[in-house]
Design an enzyme around this catalytic site. Structure first.
Site, mmCIF file in Angstrom:
data_model
loop_
_atom_site.group_PDB
_atom_site.id
_atom_site.type_symbol
_atom_site.label_atom_id
_atom_site.label_comp_id
_atom_site.label_asym_id
_atom_site.label_seq_id
_atom_site.Cartn_x
_atom_site.Cartn_y
_atom_site.Cartn_z
ATOM 1 N N ARG A 64 -2.380 10.357 -4.326
ATOM 2 C CA ARG A 64 -3.639 9.967 -3.680
ATOM 3 C C ARG A 64 -3.808 8.454 -3.725
ATOM 4 O O ARG A 64 -3.226 7.762 -4.553
ATOM 5 C CB ARG A 64 -4.820 10.632 -4.388
ATOM 6 N N CYS A 65 -4.669 7.969 -2.808
ATOM 7 C CA CYS A 65 -4.914 6.541 -2.732
ATOM 8 C C CYS A 65 -5.428 6.027 -4.068
ATOM 9 O O CYS A 65 -6.158 6.744 -4.737
ATOM 10 C CB CYS A 65 -5.931 6.226 -1.624
ATOM 11 N N PRO A 66 -5.037 4.855 -4.547
ATOM 12 C CA PRO A 66 -4.187 3.874 -3.855
ATOM 13 C C PRO A 66 -2.711 3.922 -4.253
ATOM 14 O O PRO A 66 -1.976 2.971 -4.027
ATOM 15 C CB PRO A 66 -4.792 2.562 -4.329
#
Lengths: 111, 391
Positions: free
Chosen positions: A9-11
């Site tokens: 998942r981001c980042p």
């Protein structure tokens, strides 16, 4: 060079690709595989901030087809940056500007 | 000795708390104005008088006539839905396409995208791109509204995530040239800044001025407006359901209080958000979003490279500072902010601040001091935790 960030998942995808290109000279094409929906806008913004060029993005990657394959070319800011300017101060527009509100204005694919 | 409790400050007034006097009015109106204003006995006549009074106060504040203002119990989203429907239906022979900027509120974009996806033959959504500062691309906008088959256009007065004020005057002129009615969505701005002058329909939200959530829709008499479907009784036929009178009264009270404070509050808020903008921009690899000058006074947002939104919101919460985030992976959503994406900005590591009114948060300047002091350390720690420092 290929960076696999599928399922993260981001980042994290951006951090992985940033780590991978850190010591690369300009002009190298790097592939990032990622499935997080934030990666599209984030990789474009990161390329702009770091002077890289986003070449293209192909969806439908990975076991469930939920991933995207981003290709980028390292830019001139990558080899030690501008004179005396550290990584934290690189605020330069990339050449490959986006048409805001649309998909990135990709360069033609060069093989 | 027990640790001193951390003072808690809400910097996410979207919506904020009720104005104390609106709360008092609401409680009093629950006692005195509970009845159905359409009935014919004494309590109902009282409720009718309250409702008329609330409408007059708000209409006067918006520079319109009482019968041109309708209340929408479902909030701003309901008012937006009613406005788009009521503007588009009389033009159905022209077409069904909707023009909207790519940074419109989800209450505009999501129903229009749905309609376009499910009736691609007729309903289309033309999304107009924005500049990096969030202002709509006017050339593209003019072309879009001049396209054949456009029923209605929607543009916000200002963006609720980044604060950028849209060039409404020019956008309205383009619509007028093409004969397309313009809905101005002022759901985050109405009452914080002056009401726009040029529109065919205008939507606001009483929550923006410290009232309860209540959709406000202005349709001037000259506007062609008719809802599709079965005829409605409520609110001059414009709303789906009647408003609860105490909500309307509390909204009017909040409007009066905030109107008296607006200019001074906005000047102070603009100075505070300017301080945040400056402090955030001084942190390495932090981009402040939105137009530096043409912006709402009370909204500021920025994105920190290599930071996740959840961590930064959580760390600031531990320090007693409540902020919002447009990042995916935060509790409210799995999708990143469509506004930041349309502007070409980072969607991760995003922090959004919506300053409450001073009347509800007299200590807001002190909270900003604490935020500015905490930010560099919080961001550096978040990067270090992910092994991203120096990248």
């Amino acid at each position: 060079m290929e960076v696999d960030a599928l399922g993260t998942r981001c980042p994290v995808p951006i951090i992985r690709v940033a780590r991978a290109v850190r010591d690369l000279p300009p002009g190298i094409v790097v592939v990032l595989l990622a499935s997080d929906p934030a990666t599209g806008p984030d990789v474009a913004a990161w390329c702009r901030m770091r002077g890289h060029t986003l070449l293209d993005a192909d969806p439908g990657v990975g076991e469930d087809g939920a991933g995207t394959r981003y290709r980028l070319r390292t830019g001139c800011l990558n080899e030690g940056g501008l004179d005396g300017v550290g990584p934290g101060q690189r605020h330069v527009e990339a050449e490959g500007k986006l048409r805001r509100g649309q998909e990135p204005d990709y360069e033609p694919t060069a093989n | 000795m027990p640790p001193t409790p951390t003072p808690s400050a809400n910097l996410d007034a979207a919506p904020g708390q009720l104005h104390p006097l609106a709360k008092q009015t609401l409680l009093a109106a629950i006692e005195a104005g509970w009845a159905d204003p359409r009935r014919l006995y004494r309590e109902a006549r009282t409720a009718r008088a309250f409702l008329d009074q609330a409408r007059e106060v708000l209409a006067s504040g918006l520079g319109t006539r009482p019968e041109e203002l309708s209340f929408h119990a479902g909030g701003a989203s309901a008012a937006i839905g009613a406005a788009l429907d009521g503007l588009a239906w009389p033009r159905r022979r022209t077409g069904e396409a909707v023009v909207a900027s790519a940074v419109e509120h989800s209450s505009v974009l999501i129903p229009s995208r749905y309609a376009a996806a499910h009736a691609p033959e007729s309903a289309r959504l033309i999304e107009v791109g924005v500049e990096r500062d969030g202002r709509v691309d006017l050339a593209q906008w003019s072309d879009a509204v001049a396209t054949g088959g456009v029923a209605v256009a929607a543009l916000q007065q200002a963006n609720g995530e980044v604060g950028t004020i849209q060039p409404l005057h020019e956008a309205y002129a383009a619509c007028a040239r093409s004969g397309v009615p313009l809905l101005v969505d002022a759901q985050v701005s109405l009452g914080r800044v002056g009401a726009p002058a040029a529109y065919d329909a205008l939507v606001g939200d009483a929550a923006t001025v410290g009232g309860p959530p209540l959709g406000l829709l202005v349709t001037p008499a000259r506007t062609r407006f008719a809802r599709s479907g079965a005829p409605r009784e409520a609110e001059f036929g414009r709303a789906d359901s009647p408003v609860w009178v105490p909500l309307a009264l509390a909204a009017a009270e909040a409007w009066q209080q905030s109107a008296a404070a607006r200019v001074a509050d906005a000047a102070e808020a603009a100075a505070l958000t300017a301080r945040i903008r400056e402090a955030a921009a001084a942190i390495p690899d932090v981009e402040v979003a939105g137009h530096p000058d043409d912006r709402l006074p009370h909204i500021v947002t920025f994105s920190a490279l290599y930071v996740d939104g959840e961590t930064i919101v959580g760390e600031l919460d531990r320090l007693g500072l409540s902020v919002a985030s447009g990042s995916a992976c935060t509790a409210s959503t799995l999708e990143p902010s469509h506004v930041l994406a349309a502007m070409g900005l980072l969607t991760h590591g995003n922090v959004r601040i919506t300053l409450p009114w001073a009347a509800m948060a007299p200590d807001r300047a002190a909270a900003i001091d604490r935020l500015i002091e905490a930010l560099p350390g919080v961001i550096a720690a978040a990067r270090a935790r992910l092994g991203a420092d120096g990248l």
